[in-house]
Design a protein around this motif. Structure first.
Motif, mmCIF file in Angstrom:
data_model
loop_
_atom_site.group_PDB
_atom_site.id
_atom_site.type_symbol
_atom_site.label_atom_id
_atom_site.label_comp_id
_atom_site.label_asym_id
_atom_site.label_seq_id
_atom_site.Cartn_x
_atom_site.Cartn_y
_atom_site.Cartn_z
ATOM 1 N N SER A 155 0.808 -1.217 0.000
ATOM 2 C CA SER A 155 0.000 0.000 0.000
ATOM 3 C C SER A 155 0.836 1.260 0.000
ATOM 4 O O SER A 155 0.313 2.352 -0.199
ATOM 5 N N GLU A 156 2.118 1.127 0.207
ATOM 6 C CA GLU A 156 2.986 2.303 0.192
ATOM 7 C C GLU A 156 3.111 2.839 -1.237
ATOM 8 O O GLU A 156 3.280 2.067 -2.183
ATOM 9 N N PRO A 157 3.011 4.139 -1.423
ATOM 10 C CA PRO A 157 3.077 4.693 -2.782
ATOM 11 C C PRO A 157 4.384 4.377 -3.493
ATOM 12 O O PRO A 157 4.408 4.271 -4.714
ATOM 13 N N GLU A 158 5.467 4.257 -2.737
ATOM 14 C CA GLU A 158 6.775 4.034 -3.355
ATOM 15 C C GLU A 158 7.102 2.563 -3.531
ATOM 16 O O GLU A 158 8.234 2.229 -3.901
ATOM 17 N N ALA A 159 6.165 1.678 -3.280
ATOM 18 C CA ALA A 159 6.474 0.244 -3.295
ATOM 19 C C ALA A 159 6.875 -0.227 -4.678
ATOM 20 O O ALA A 159 7.845 -0.982 -4.826
ATOM 21 N N ILE A 160 6.148 0.187 -5.727
ATOM 22 C CA ILE A 160 6.429 -0.351 -7.058
ATOM 23 C C ILE A 160 7.776 0.124 -7.571
ATOM 24 O O ILE A 160 8.551 -0.668 -8.135
ATOM 25 N N VAL B 6 3.441 -2.774 -20.005
ATOM 26 C CA VAL B 6 2.403 -2.614 -21.021
ATOM 27 C C VAL B 6 1.175 -3.465 -20.688
ATOM 28 O O VAL B 6 0.034 -3.004 -20.786
ATOM 29 N N SER B 7 1.413 -4.703 -20.306
ATOM 30 C CA SER B 7 0.283 -5.587 -20.005
ATOM 31 C C SER B 7 -0.437 -5.158 -18.731
ATOM 32 O O SER B 7 -1.666 -5.259 -18.642
ATOM 33 N N LYS B 8 0.309 -4.662 -17.742
ATOM 34 C CA LYS B 8 -0.315 -4.236 -16.491
ATOM 35 C C LYS B 8 -1.127 -2.969 -16.688
ATOM 36 O O LYS B 8 -2.073 -2.710 -15.917
ATOM 37 N N ALA B 9 -0.830 -2.196 -17.724
ATOM 38 C CA ALA B 9 -1.577 -0.959 -17.962
ATOM 39 C C ALA B 9 -3.030 -1.231 -18.302
ATOM 40 O O ALA B 9 -3.890 -0.365 -18.097
ATOM 41 N N THR B 10 -3.335 -2.413 -18.807
ATOM 42 C CA THR B 10 -4.718 -2.734 -19.144
ATOM 43 C C THR B 10 -5.594 -2.955 -17.910
ATOM 44 O O THR B 10 -6.813 -2.775 -17.978
ATOM 45 N N SER B 11 -4.988 -3.331 -16.787
ATOM 46 C CA SER B 11 -5.773 -3.641 -15.591
ATOM 47 C C SER B 11 -5.521 -2.676 -14.435
ATOM 48 O O SER B 11 -6.415 -2.440 -13.626
ATOM 49 N N ASP B 12 -4.308 -2.119 -14.335
ATOM 50 C CA ASP B 12 -3.989 -1.231 -13.218
ATOM 51 C C ASP B 12 -3.063 -0.133 -13.729
ATOM 52 O O ASP B 12 -1.854 -0.139 -13.484
ATOM 53 N N PHE B 13 -3.666 0.803 -14.459
ATOM 54 C CA PHE B 13 -2.858 1.850 -15.076
ATOM 55 C C PHE B 13 -2.232 2.764 -14.040
ATOM 56 O O PHE B 13 -1.130 3.279 -14.238
ATOM 57 N N ALA B 14 -2.902 2.988 -12.934
ATOM 58 C CA ALA B 14 -2.343 3.859 -11.890
ATOM 59 C C ALA B 14 -1.035 3.283 -11.351
ATOM 60 O O ALA B 14 -0.093 4.031 -11.034
ATOM 61 N N LEU B 15 -0.951 1.961 -11.230
ATOM 62 C CA LEU B 15 0.286 1.331 -10.770
ATOM 63 C C LEU B 15 1.410 1.562 -11.769
ATOM 64 O O LEU B 15 2.561 1.836 -11.385
ATOM 65 N N VAL B 16 1.101 1.478 -13.050
ATOM 66 C CA VAL B 16 2.118 1.708 -14.081
ATOM 67 C C VAL B 16 2.575 3.159 -14.048
ATOM 68 O O VAL B 16 3.769 3.448 -14.218
ATOM 69 N N VAL B 17 1.670 4.070 -13.820
ATOM 70 C CA VAL B 17 2.052 5.487 -13.747
ATOM 71 C C VAL B 17 3.021 5.708 -12.589
ATOM 72 O O VAL B 17 4.051 6.391 -12.743
ATOM 73 N N ARG B 18 2.711 5.130 -11.437
ATOM 74 C CA ARG B 18 3.627 5.280 -10.299
ATOM 75 C C ARG B 18 4.976 4.636 -10.588
ATOM 76 O O ARG B 18 6.021 5.172 -10.206
ATOM 77 N N ALA B 19 4.953 3.494 -11.266
ATOM 78 C CA ALA B 19 6.215 2.817 -11.578
ATOM 79 C C ALA B 19 7.096 3.680 -12.474
ATOM 80 O O ALA B 19 8.315 3.810 -12.239
ATOM 81 N N ILE B 20 6.510 4.276 -13.507
ATOM 82 C CA ILE B 20 7.303 5.084 -14.434
ATOM 83 C C ILE B 20 7.756 6.376 -13.773
ATOM 84 O O ILE B 20 8.863 6.876 -14.039
ATOM 85 N N TRP C 197 10.685 5.296 -11.310
ATOM 86 C CA TRP C 197 11.818 4.534 -11.845
ATOM 87 C C TRP C 197 12.340 5.232 -13.084
ATOM 88 O O TRP C 197 11.594 5.527 -14.020
ATOM 89 N N ASP C 198 13.658 5.455 -13.109
ATOM 90 C CA ASP C 198 14.276 6.181 -14.213
ATOM 91 C C ASP C 198 14.756 5.295 -15.335
ATOM 92 O O ASP C 198 15.423 5.764 -16.260
ATOM 93 N N GLY C 199 14.461 4.036 -15.271
ATOM 94 C CA GLY C 199 14.860 3.139 -16.348
ATOM 95 C C GLY C 199 15.853 2.082 -15.894
ATOM 96 O O GLY C 199 16.178 1.947 -14.702
ATOM 97 N N PRO C 200 16.363 1.282 -16.813
ATOM 98 C CA PRO C 200 17.265 0.167 -16.469
ATOM 99 C C PRO C 200 18.530 0.594 -15.731
ATOM 100 O O PRO C 200 19.147 -0.231 -15.049
ATOM 101 N N SER C 201 18.922 1.829 -15.855
ATOM 102 C CA SER C 201 20.121 2.267 -15.132
ATOM 103 C C SER C 201 19.834 2.564 -13.665
ATOM 104 O O SER C 201 20.771 2.693 -12.869
ATOM 105 N N ASP C 202 18.579 2.656 -13.320
ATOM 106 C CA ASP C 202 18.193 2.978 -11.949
ATOM 107 C C ASP C 202 17.907 1.677 -11.201
ATOM 108 O O ASP C 202 16.783 1.158 -11.207
ATOM 109 N N VAL C 203 18.983 1.111 -10.568
ATOM 110 C CA VAL C 203 18.865 -0.158 -9.850
ATOM 111 C C VAL C 203 19.530 -0.015 -8.480
ATOM 112 O O VAL C 203 20.391 0.844 -8.261
ATOM 113 N N ASP C 204 19.102 -0.866 -7.563
ATOM 114 C CA ASP C 204 19.649 -0.905 -6.204
ATOM 115 C C ASP C 204 20.218 -2.302 -5.975
ATOM 116 O O ASP C 204 19.478 -3.260 -5.782
#
Length: 964
Positions: free
Chosen positions: A211-216, A282-296, A299-306
């Motif tokens: 439920s945390e906004p930053e989880a994804i 892309v596939s998750k955008a069909t069912s939970d677009f808000a989650l995809v928006v938070r993810a993008i 996350w700054d892309g493949p270079s942004d890893v921990d």
């Protein structure tokens, strides 16, 4: 006790096993230093792997293992080393026990990992698996592996890509989740399954930790990013190769070309496991677009890893380059917008935030901001280059991530286009007609004109038409609809430019003409009852290019009023749809250019309102609705039903005639109706009015006859069916004044119906019977004048029966009068009577009672001619008789005759044709004269004889032998 250095090889091994079992790692290390030959490094690692308890803290034995890797000869503190466990064992027995030991081998883990030649690496690998299998204490593994990450790149990669994600998933990020993965199961996952597994917690809305906004963003960075660190291993390469083979077979089953397929293979090989991350977005955008928006956004892309600080550098992102991965990431973000299935305001705002992120990552111009409710809509131009060879296949879900898809390429062409689609969808959502961005793109880019037309009509119908919207709101709606067509351009796009003009943007309604769009807007405004706004916008202002002319506005206004009229359930003009139609006509009648159409609508509403005062039921007990007036093939017939279903309504003939006149004025009697009636001449309208009035009067006469109200029917015939002149029907017919409109089927049929009507109530006296017969014969005479020749025999038959009945009643009346006179003669004082005279009179009466035998048509004609000679001038004979009565010249007049003359004069003094100059004339003599004239005309037509125009000389018919 034997010293440690004096132990034999077998007993050394047994002692090492005992020390390992007791977790005495220091003693074991000392023993291995004393007996390096017996306890060589591989054997020591196998003893530790097999007998050292898995719950032992790794910090107790990792230093010892490190000395094995470095080969350092360190001497730990060995005070208290106890060898008593093997002192009593003989060498033979010790060797036997050594042979029975089951030491775990340092075998290669799997061919998926590739060959590992370092025994310490193998020991660490197997030791981690045994710890997880025996204790499940995954949190001990980083302590076990961390000291060796510099020793072996495999250990570093395995720690970051497998141990770290599993540890974070189970202990750090989602400690409350009861789902657990074993190390062996987790590391066997391929890239697609691993991505789905690692991100499943964040997409689970029931998980409290998610439920945390930053989880994804945290999960993609810390779980998937770490997992992708080991993507270059042979295990991943082999697994992904199999998946690409499966994907290729699936895509080849679809209709894809070879070039695009090779591009997909190159993309999947280059992006490695990151492709599945993009595909998940892309596939998750069909069912939970808000989650995809938070993810993008997070996350700054493949270079942004921990990677938890275990990484040496970012050299693992080497193929393809970081720039290529960023392009693919931007493509996936744009594809996610096209994949969103909702068109809500929240979804579109999230889509705009994604566009902002893509523009930032790809260093492009930022997208146009979303306009507020009060802000003007932006001006948008259509991109030029992107439309070359653009087809609808690029909007399919399996083609959005293709490398050469122009719609999802994060460049200066596709990004503004997607921004325009989002703005179109936003405007639609604010108008309560949400559409997904993909649907908007389909209609805007590839939709046919008919598709856009249907969507516009659905949009107009979906706009809430409540009282809360004022003229300002509807003005804003009109601006939005026009903007959805041309993106803010003025004028008619289809007239000013070609469809492929690269400098203009075509919106969701770009293929529709301006006139059609304005027409639909006008309909919506009328339906919302914004009448003043319609007048100000379309009728008072001068028409700009592309706007509706006044004649088109009038057509829409009339059509809207009639639509409300047709949908009404009540016929009164003070309620429901008829009230709405009346309001529209009343408000716009002074602004519409054509008054005829307004008058037609007003007449229709008036006629319908007048019908509300009567009860009317159609066939099968169906209730009467206003639309029945317009759809009826015989609207005048509805008035006949009113006369049938409302007793006594025939007495209100003027009101019903008024309804009929309004129906004529509304064009309901015109065969083509509506527009054709507007061009009908005034003479034709008058003719239709006369026809309708005659028919309504005829139906009223029939209703009166059904109600046994003959007097009203007789009055309607001579006062309503007659032309509006001072002369009677017979006079006008004889004078040749009857027009073709009067000589119709309705008139003669109604008159004939009244003439043959039978009375069910018996009159009180013979004089009443004679009066009815005189009226009927007069009606039959008129029917003879108006009826077609084929109907004359039937009318003549009824007329003859009436004549026979009249003769019978006349003789009866004469007898009664004679009997009355006879009684009077006997009652006079001093009168003795003359028997001979009385007997003569009786014989005369008896002769009058002889009835004639039935005759044929020829006999009727001959008899009529004979009767005509006797009664051609009845008025003259009556006048002579009256004169003789006054002068006393006739010696044969008795007191009885004088009494009869006085009775006749008194009873008929007020009859038709009676004047002071002509003397007292009986009414039935006048009727007989009229009937004779009608018979002459009718029989002359039947016999083919031309009657004398003067009326004084009649043709002579041969008399039958023996006739008087």
């Amino acid at each position: 006790m034997v010293g440690p250095s004096a132990l034999t090889g077998a007993r050394v091994i047994l002692l090492a096993v005992q020390l390992a079992s007791d977790s005495q790692v220091s003693a074991l290390q000392y023993l291995s230093v004393i007996h390096p030959t017996t306890l060589h490094p591989e054997l020591v690692l196998r003893i530790l792997l097999s007998y050292l308890p898995e719950s032992t803290e790794p910090s107790l034995y990792t230093p010892f293992v490190q000395t094995i890797t470095t080969g350092a000869d360190e001497h730990p503190n060995t005070v208290g080393l106890d060898t008593s466990a093997v002192d009593a064992i003989q060498d033979n027995e010790a060797r036997k026990r050594v042979r029975k030991l089951r030491l775990q081998p340092l075998a290669q883990p799997s061919e998926l990992f590739g060959p590992i030649n370092d025994p310490v690496t193998l020991f660490i690998f197997h030791r981690a698996h045994r710890i997880d299998a025996q204790t499940g204490l995954l949190n001990m593994l980083p302590e076990l592996l961390a000291p060796f990450i510099d020793h072996s790149e495999f250990v570093r990669t395995w720690l970051i890509s497998t141990i770290l994600p599993l540890l974070r998933l189970s202990y750090e990020y989602y400690p409350q989740d009861e789902r657990e993965f074993s190390l062996e199961t987790f590391e066997s996952l391929n890239d697609e399954a691993g991505v789905n597994t690692l991100l499943s917690r964040a997409s689970d809305k029931t998980n409290r930790d998610a439920s945390e906004p930053e989880a994804i963003g945290r999960d993609i960075r810390g779980l998937v990013g770490a997992w992708m660190y080991g993507d270059s291993r042979s295990k991943r390469r082999k697994t992904n190769t199999d998946l690409r083979r499966d994907s290729r077979s699936i895509l080849q089953s679809a209709d894809t070309d070879v070039d695009d397929q090779s591009g997909i293979d190159t993309f999947m090989e280059g992006s490695n496991g990151w492709h599945y991350v993009f595909d998940w977005l892309v596939s998750k955008a069909t069912s939970d677009f808000a989650l995809v928006v938070r993810a993008i956004e997070q996350w700054d892309g493949p270079s942004d890893v921990d990677l938890g600080g275990y990484e040496r550098d970012h050299g693992h992102v080497d193929e393809p380059s970081q720039h290529d991965l960023d392009i693919t990431y931007g493509r996936a973000a744009m594809a996610a917008i096209y994949s969103a299935t909702e068109g809500s305001l929240e979804t579109l705002e999230g889509a705009h935030r994604i566009l902002v992120r893509v523009a930032h990552i790809m260093d492009l111009d930022p997208p146009i901001d979303l306009p507020s409710n009060a802000a003007p809509l932006p001006f948008i131009k259509r991109p030029s280059k992107i439309f070359d060879d653009l087809t609808s296949i690029f909007l399919l879900s399996n083609t959005l991530l293709r490398p050469h898809n122009p719609l999802t390429s994060p460049n200066e062409e596709a990004l503004p286009l997607l921004n325009a689609m989002v703005l179109n969808a936003l405007v639609l959502a604010k108008m309560s007609h949400p559409l997904s961005v993909k649907r908007v793109a389909e209609l805007s880019l590839f939709g046919a004109e008919e598709d856009q037309r249907r969507e516009l009509q659905r949009l107009v119908q979906s706009i809430p038409k409540d009282a809360r919207k004022n003229d300002k709101d509807w003005t804003r709606i009109r601006e939005q609809l026009l903007w959805l067509r041309d993106g803010g351009l003025d004028g008619d796009l289809t007239e000013r430019t070609s469809e492929k003009d690269p400098d203009l943007y075509v919106g969701i309604f770009g293929k529709l003409g301006r006139h059609f769009l304005e027409t639909e807007i006008l309909k919506a405004l009328l339906e919302a009852k914004c009448y003043q706004l319609v007048i100000e916008t379309y009728l008072k202002t001068s028409n700009l290019p592309g706007e509706l002319p006044a004649i088109e506005v009038e057509k829409v206004v009339i059509e809207t009023a009639m639509t409300a009229f047709d949908n009404a359930s009540s016929t009164t003009r003070y309620r429901g749809g008829v009230k709405t139609a009346a309001e529209i006509i009343d408000i716009f009648k002074d602004f519409l250019p054509s008054k005829a159409s307004v008058e037609m609508c007003d007449a229709l509403i008036s006629a319908t309102h007048s019908l509300s005062f009567y009860s009317l039921t159609l066939k099968h007990d169906l209730a009467f609705h206003p639309v029945s007036v317009r759809t009826s093939s015989d609207p005048i017939g509805l008035l006949g039903k009113i006369l049938e279903q409302n007793p006594g309504s025939y007495l209100k003939l003027d009101a019903i005639l008024g309804i009929g006149r309004n129906m004529v004025a509304a064009g309901l009697l015109n065969p083509i109706r509506d527009e054709a009636f507007l061009t009908t001449s005034a003479e034709e309208k008058k003719r239709l009015t006369r026809v309708a009035e005659r028919r309504i009067t005829g139906m009223a006469i029939e209703a009166a006859l059904e109600a046994q109200d003959f007097d009203t029917a007789y009055s309607y015939i001579f006062n309503r069916l007659a032309p509006t002149t001072s002369t009677s029907i017979s006079e006008q017919v004889s004078a040749g004044l009857a027009s073709s409109d009067q000589q119709d089927d309705v008139s003669w049929q109604v008159i004939f119906l009244a003439g043959r009507h039978q009375f069910y109530t018996i009159p009180e006296s013979i004089s009443d019977k004679l009066r009815r017969l005189e009226q009927r014969m007069e009606l039959l005479t008129q029917a003879l004048l108006l009826a077609p020749p084929t109907e004359l025999p039937g009318i003549l038959t009824i007329w003859r029966r009436c004549e026979e009945e009249m003769n019978k009643l006349s003789r009866q009346e004469t007898e009664e009068e004679q009997e009355w006179d006879d009684k009077g003669d006997h009652k006079v004082p001093g009168a003795f009577g003359n028997p001979a005279q009385v007997q003569g009179r009786r014989r005369s009466v008896a002769r009058g009672k002889n009835e004639e035998a039935p005759m044929g048509l020829f006999d009727v004609a001959k008899g009529a001619a004979s009767a005509l000679r006797k009664s051609a001038f009845p008025l003259r004979g009556a006048a002579s008789a009256v004169a003789a009565a006054h002068t006393g010249s006739s010696a044969g007049n008795t007191a009885t005759e004088r009494s009869r003359a006085a009775s006749q004069t008194g009873s008929d003094s007020g009859s038709i044709g009676g004047t002071e100059t002509e003397g007292r004339i009986r009414k039935r003599d006048v009727v007989s004269n009229m009937v004779t004239g009608g018979l002459v005309t009718g029989l002359s037509f039947v016999l083919g004889v031309k009657p004398n125009s003067t009326g004084h000389e009649l043709p002579k018919f041969p008399e039958a032998p023996g006739s008087p």
